[in-house]
Design a protein around this motif. Structure first.
Motif, PDB file in Angstrom:
ATOM      1  N   CYS A   1       0.843  -1.138  -0.202  1.00 38.10           N
ATOM      2  CA  CYS A   1       0.114   0.297  -0.204  1.00 38.10           C
ATOM      3  C   CYS A   1       0.766   1.813  -0.022  1.00 38.10           C
ATOM      4  O   CYS A   1       2.174   1.379  -0.449  1.00 38.10           O
TER       5      CYS A   1
ATOM      6  N   HIS B   1       0.481  -6.241   1.509  1.00 39.96           N
ATOM      7  CA  HIS B   1      -0.743  -6.798   1.807  1.00 39.96           C
ATOM      8  C   HIS B   1      -1.172  -8.412   0.842  1.00 39.96           C
ATOM      9  O   HIS B   1      -0.921  -8.058  -0.263  1.00 39.96           O
TER      10      HIS B   1
ATOM     11  N   CYS C   1      -2.215  -1.459   9.717  1.00 38.78           N
ATOM     12  CA  CYS C   1      -1.389  -1.022   8.896  1.00 38.78           C
ATOM     13  C   CYS C   1      -2.703   0.802   8.690  1.00 38.78           C
ATOM     14  O   CYS C   1      -3.600   1.120   8.538  1.00 38.78           O
TER      15      CYS C   1
ATOM     16  N   CYS D   1      -2.765   2.785   6.695  1.00 41.60           N
ATOM     17  CA  CYS D   1      -3.574   2.516   5.129  1.00 41.60           C
ATOM     18  C   CYS D   1      -5.364   2.467   5.314  1.00 41.60           C
ATOM     19  O   CYS D   1      -6.237   2.336   4.916  1.00 41.60           O
TER      20      CYS D   1
ATOM     21  N   LYS E   1      -0.101  -8.902   6.816  1.00 40.33           N
ATOM     22  CA  LYS E   1       1.040  -8.444   6.038  1.00 40.33           C
ATOM     23  C   LYS E   1       1.911  -9.592   5.924  1.00 40.33           C
ATOM     24  O   LYS E   1       2.325 -10.435   6.841  1.00 40.33           O
TER      25      LYS E   1
END
Ligand code: ZN
Length: 436
Positions: free
Chosen positions: A265, A272, A327, A329, A335
């Protein structure tokens, strides 16, 4: 054409989950676990009459598992079991197959064959989207400089970008007869392409051809994103690629056999895992036991949206670590951190190191070029390097500098050879050479 009735089961399953939450990357753990259980059971049902997989499932009471722990009773499938045997794990009638790709054969041995049905192509490359991870605009020109011949890399990512994301794709290929690096660079320039998809070493090759064509890789091009895939590399190597092209570079991890396995990301601190596509496990390569979360081991993958030739508990030969992290994002998928290939690890003083660990230090020496070899001999590590463009450092000074940085970073005192030019290859770059 994509919706032949008898092969709609996978598509229907994915769609039923998309109705629960349309954003796959936002599925929480319980929804993801339930999906994985349902998708694995569907794949096991599709594979139950295949002789190879029947043998692998002999410890199961039935072809249905009640929980993900039971899945571990299925024996692994290895690359060597599939080499040179095209139909061994094909699970549908031959009349339903639509595409065949073969391995690019960089790690030796016979080819591995991968068959797809039309539904496989639809489910794995078009239907399931990850807009946060592949944020392309419909007007973006993507120069897809991955191999198209025989391999699935070029063609499958072409469909992801073109049909899945509606971007414009130039099928540039990677060093084929009609797709020389010189021509690719000229087209990137002429079209002012926004995106480059290629391997780390080929990004370095294209840079050299840009210089040869008297083009400024930063000022004369319009790249705003580079995806690097096909070979691993260290973060420092990535930074060097970003510096020479003046564009951010993202890692994309996939395999010929199993397709997309990880995407970075915008925070670029791990991959991811596209969890609707693949169920990923980490195992101890020696014992086959499942590793604890956060522990390094071999990546084992099960394809969840492939009916023609599913891969079930397939040993990739790649090393990695899986972590459940929040994360920044907002994506909830687990991950993965990559640590190179099992066969490429550096064995030094009885210990095993990832080549990226050493590369990360080596690439900090700016006078070292982007091509190098780690040669592992019985008496230690030799690093063969060439000088970077525009440096006038002497051989002795460069040797001294490399020894100092590697010693301070890793504790290893390497031998260093400075050569005029490391031979370029358009296939996967070979960085590690075992000589004893
Ligand atoms: Zn993220």
């Amino acid at each position: 054409m994509f919706n032949s009735k008898e092969t709609d089961r996978i598509k229907n399953l994915v769609e039923s989950y998309l109705e629960k939450n349309n954003n796959i990357d936002q599925w929480d753990k319980s929804l993801r676990d339930q999906y994985h259980l349902d998708a694995i059971n569907l794949i096991l049902d599709l594979a139950k009459d295949n002789e190879h997989y029947k043998g692998k499932m002999h410890k199961l009471d039935s072809t249905k598992i009640n929980n993900l722990d039971e899945f571990k009773k299925i024996e692994f499938t290895t690359k060597d079991e599939l080499r040179g045997k095209p139909y061994k794990t094909v699970c549908v009638d031959k009349s339903k197959l639509a595409q065949l790709n073969i391995s690019t054969g960089t790690t030796g041995g016979d080819n591995i064959f991968c068959f797809y049905t039309m539904n496989d192509l639809y489910c794995s490359e078009i239907q399931t989207k990850y807009p946060e991870l592949i944020p392309l605009k419909e007007t973006d020109i993507v120069v897809n400089a991955l191999p198209y011949e025989m391999s699935s890399a070029g063609i499958s990512l072409q469909r992801v970008f073109q049909v899945g994301e509606r971007a414009i794709v130039l099928p540039a290929g990677k060093g084929g007869v009609y797709s020389t690096p010189k021509k690719t660079v000229e087209l990137m320039h002429k079209l002012q392409a926004e995106v480059l998809m290629t391997s780390p070493s080929y990004a370095a090759t294209l840079y050299e051809y840009a210089l040869e064509s008297h083009l400024d890789p930063i000022k004369d091009f319009n790249l705003n994103r580079i995806w690097l895939t096909g070979e691993g590399c260290s973060d420092t190597y990535r930074k060097r690629i970003e510096k020479i092209w003046g564009a951010p570079a993202y890692f994309y991890y996939g395999s010929l056999e199993c397709g997309s396995l990880g995407m970075e990301c915008r925070y670029r601190n791990g991959y991811h895992i596209p969890e609707a596509h693949v169920y990923m496990e980490i195992i101890n390569p020696e014992t086959g036991e499942t590793c604890d979360e956060g522990e390094i081991g071999e990546i084992v993958t099960t394809t969840l949206v492939r009916e023609g030739q599913p891969f079930i508990r397939y040993r990739t030969g790649d090393l990695g670590i899986i972590k459940t992290v929040e994360c920044e994002c907002g994506i909830k998928e687990r991950k993965l951190a990559l640590r190179g290939r099992v066969c490429d690890q550096l064995k030094l003083d009885g210990r095993i190191f990832s080549p990226f660990y050493y590369e990360d230090y080596l690439m900090k020496v700016e006078e070292v070029g982007l091509w190098y070899h780690f040669i592992v001999k019985s008496d230690g590590l030799t690093i063969r390097v060439e000088k970077n463009y525009g440096t006038d450092i002497s051989d002795d000074e460069l040797k001294e500098k490399v020894v100092k940085v590697i010693k301070e970073g890793t504790g290893t005192i390497p031998m260093v050879e400075v050569v005029d030019k490391i031979p370029r290859v358009f296939t996967k770059a070979v960085r590690v050479i075992q000589e004893g």
